[in-house]
Design an enzyme around this catalytic site. Structure first.
Site, short mmCIF file in Angstrom:
data_model
loop_
_atom_site.label_atom_id
_atom_site.label_comp_id
_atom_site.label_asym_id
_atom_site.label_seq_id
_atom_site.Cartn_x
_atom_site.Cartn_y
_atom_site.Cartn_z
N GLY A 94 -0.83 3.70 9.37
CA GLY A 94 -1.72 4.31 10.35
C GLY A 94 -0.97 5.03 11.46
O GLY A 94 -1.51 5.96 12.07
N GLU B 225 -0.30 8.37 10.07
CA GLU B 225 -1.57 9.10 10.00
C GLU B 225 -2.01 9.57 11.38
O GLU B 225 -2.53 10.68 11.53
CB GLU B 225 -2.64 8.20 9.36
CG GLU B 225 -2.33 7.91 7.90
CD GLU B 225 -3.25 6.85 7.31
OE1 GLU B 225 -3.20 5.69 7.77
OE2 GLU B 225 -4.02 7.18 6.40
N GLU C 118 1.40 1.55 2.65
CA GLU C 118 0.22 0.73 2.33
C GLU C 118 0.26 0.14 0.92
O GLU C 118 -0.21 -0.96 0.68
CB GLU C 118 -1.06 1.55 2.50
CG GLU C 118 -1.42 1.88 3.94
CD GLU C 118 -0.82 3.17 4.45
OE1 GLU C 118 0.10 3.73 3.79
OE2 GLU C 118 -1.26 3.63 5.51
N ALA D 259 -1.59 0.34 11.27
CA ALA D 259 -2.75 -0.44 11.66
C ALA D 259 -2.29 -1.89 11.77
O ALA D 259 -1.23 -2.25 11.25
CB ALA D 259 -3.84 -0.29 10.61
C1 HXC Z 1 0.85 -6.11 12.91
C2 HXC Z 1 3.09 -5.77 13.19
C3 HXC Z 1 3.02 -4.57 12.45
C4 HXC Z 1 1.75 -4.17 11.94
C5 HXC Z 1 5.05 -4.85 13.07
N1 HXC Z 1 4.37 -5.90 13.56
N2 HXC Z 1 4.25 -4.03 12.38
N3 HXC Z 1 2.02 -6.52 13.42
N4 HXC Z 1 0.70 -4.97 12.20
N5 HXC Z 1 1.57 -3.04 11.25
C6 HXC Z 1 4.89 -7.02 14.35
C7 HXC Z 1 5.68 -8.00 13.50
O1 HXC Z 1 4.80 -8.87 12.85
C8 HXC Z 1 6.50 -8.69 14.53
O2 HXC Z 1 5.71 -9.64 15.22
C9 HXC Z 1 6.81 -7.56 15.54
O3 HXC Z 1 5.83 -6.56 15.30
C10 HXC Z 1 8.17 -6.95 15.33
O4 HXC Z 1 8.28 -6.57 13.96
P1 HXC Z 1 9.53 -6.98 13.02
O5 HXC Z 1 9.03 -6.88 11.63
O6 HXC Z 1 10.09 -8.29 13.45
O7 HXC Z 1 10.55 -5.81 13.36
P2 HXC Z 1 11.67 -5.18 12.40
O8 HXC Z 1 12.36 -6.27 11.62
O9 HXC Z 1 12.47 -4.29 13.28
O10 HXC Z 1 10.86 -4.31 11.33
C11 HXC Z 1 10.13 -3.18 11.75
C12 HXC Z 1 9.19 -2.71 10.62
C13 HXC Z 1 8.31 -3.89 10.15
C14 HXC Z 1 10.00 -2.16 9.44
C15 HXC Z 1 8.32 -1.57 11.19
O11 HXC Z 1 7.70 -4.50 11.31
C16 HXC Z 1 7.22 -3.50 9.23
O12 HXC Z 1 7.43 -3.27 8.04
N6 HXC Z 1 5.96 -3.44 9.73
C17 HXC Z 1 4.80 -3.13 8.91
C18 HXC Z 1 4.77 -1.67 8.57
C19 HXC Z 1 3.55 -1.36 7.71
O13 HXC Z 1 3.41 -1.86 6.57
N7 HXC Z 1 2.68 -0.50 8.22
C20 HXC Z 1 1.47 -0.11 7.50
C21 HXC Z 1 0.37 -1.05 7.86
S1 HXC Z 1 -1.03 -0.76 6.85
P3 HXC Z 1 6.24 -11.15 15.47
O14 HXC Z 1 5.04 -11.82 16.09
O15 HXC Z 1 6.65 -11.68 14.15
O16 HXC Z 1 7.39 -10.95 16.43
C22 HXC Z 1 -1.80 0.51 7.58
C23 HXC Z 1 -3.10 0.87 6.94
C24 HXC Z 1 -3.56 2.17 7.44
O17 HXC Z 1 -1.37 1.07 8.54
C25 HXC Z 1 -4.90 2.45 6.90
C26 HXC Z 1 -5.88 2.77 7.95
C27 HXC Z 1 -5.38 3.20 9.24
#
Ligand code: HXC
Length: 262
Positions: free
Chosen positions: A112, A115, A135, A68
């Site tokens: 998400g 999921e 999460e 998400a």
């Molecule tokens: C918003 C995101 C994002 C996310 C990545 N980006 N994941 N933006 N929401 N979930 C954005 C980053 O901010 C970044 O933007 C760009 O995408 C590239 O990501 P990087 O981090 O620079 O890439 P990398 O170093 O290759 O790392 C990849 C990654 C990391 C390991 C996937 O991005 C990451 O940990 N993302 C979050 C994963 C996460 O926690 N997902 C769960 C979310 S909570 P900029 O602008 O900086 O270039 C969730 C709740 C679900 O999903 C509940 C209900 C559905």
């Protein structure tokens, strides 16, 4: 009618097969609300299209979806989340889509994104796909069914470990644990595999395919005795279809069935 979308791409790559490709590369396909709205619109259009019988949902090679949208969620209050039923619209996919959906997962499928992939009827992935429910590291928990669907898929102990630690698991593990039906060595092989399976499904009787999906899904909600009874009712019902007659007659005559889809 072909619409133009900002966050997804829609195509019909094979006979009877629709494809939705998540396309928000700058954010690794983070699932912001407008993206989910577009996804629902595209799936609804495929659902009502008589030329589509099976659907593939894919991301890019680098990311199926990184979760998400964290930046969208960060400032949300309880009242906003509760009164707008935040995330609830994601479930439309599981409630209103009667046609089979194959998720093709390459790269990140986190939070998400994991999921969403688990909501599909069939999950295929690459060996190096990166699944996880991280999460907990953000101070929250899965909110789109992860605690339920992942647990059904891998068992309680493994699901607890994954959800409480937030650690990722690979496509290879996903396949070994039965989360994924198959794994592929590359993105190209993954897409070829997913589209090939969708094409095979699309060649079958539509009425039988819809019934088969419906009864398998019942196994996730019903106790065994109720599920078996439900299956038998639907099975009996299919003796009222034309395709049951067509399929069995074709077998007896050693011919290929020409489905009426009725
Ligand atoms: C918003 C995101 C994002 C996310 C990545 N980006 N994941 N933006 N929401 N979930 C954005 C980053 O901010 C970044 O933007 C760009 O995408 C590239 O990501 P990087 O981090 O620079 O890439 P990398 O170093 O290759 O790392 C990849 C990654 C990391 C390991 C996937 O991005 C990451 O940990 N993302 C979050 C994963 C996460 O926690 N997902 C769960 C979310 S909570 P900029 O602008 O900086 O270039 C969730 C709740 C679900 O999903 C509940 C209900 C559905």
């Amino acid at each position: 009618a072909r619409r133009s979308y900002e966050y997804i791409q829609v195509s019909e790559p094979r006979p009877g097969v629709g494809q939705v490709t998540l396309n928000r590369p700058k954010a690794l396909n983070a699932l912001c609300t407008p993206l989910i709205t577009e996804l629902n619109t595209a799936l609804r259009a495929f659902q009502s299209s008589s030329s589509i019988s099976a659907i593939v949902l894919a991301g890019s090679e680098r990311a199926f979806a990184a979760g998400a949208d964290i930046k969208e969620m960060a400032p949300l209050t309880f009242s906003e989340a509760y009164t707008t039923a935040f995330i609830e619209s994601w479930s439309e996919l599981t409630t209103s889509l009667k046609k089979p959906l194959i998720a093709a997962v390459s790269g990140h499928a986190l939070g998400g994104g994991c999921e969403l992939a688990l909501m599909a009827d069939i999950l295929y992935c690459t060996t190096t796909a990166n699944f996880g429910q991280p999460e907990i590291k953000l101070g929250t928990i899965p909110g789109a069914g992860g605690s339920q669907r992942l647990t059904r898929a891998v068992g309680k102990s493994r699901a607890m470990e994954l959800i409480l630690t937030g650690r990722s698991f690979s496509g290879e593990e996903a396949e070994r644990w039965g989360v994924a039906a198959r794994m592929f060595p590359s993105y190209e092989a993954l897409m070829e595999g997913a589209l090939g399976t969708a094409e095979l499904i699309a060649a079958h009787s539509k009425v039988a395919v819809q019934a088969a999906k419906e009864v398998v899904n019942k196994s996730q909600d019903l106790a065994l005795r109720d599920g078996v009874e439900y299956e038998r009712r639907v099975f009996h019902g299919l003796f009222g279809s034309q395709d049951q007659k067509i399929g069995m007659k074709a077998f007896a005559e050693k011919k290929k069935a020409e489905w009426s889809h009725q």
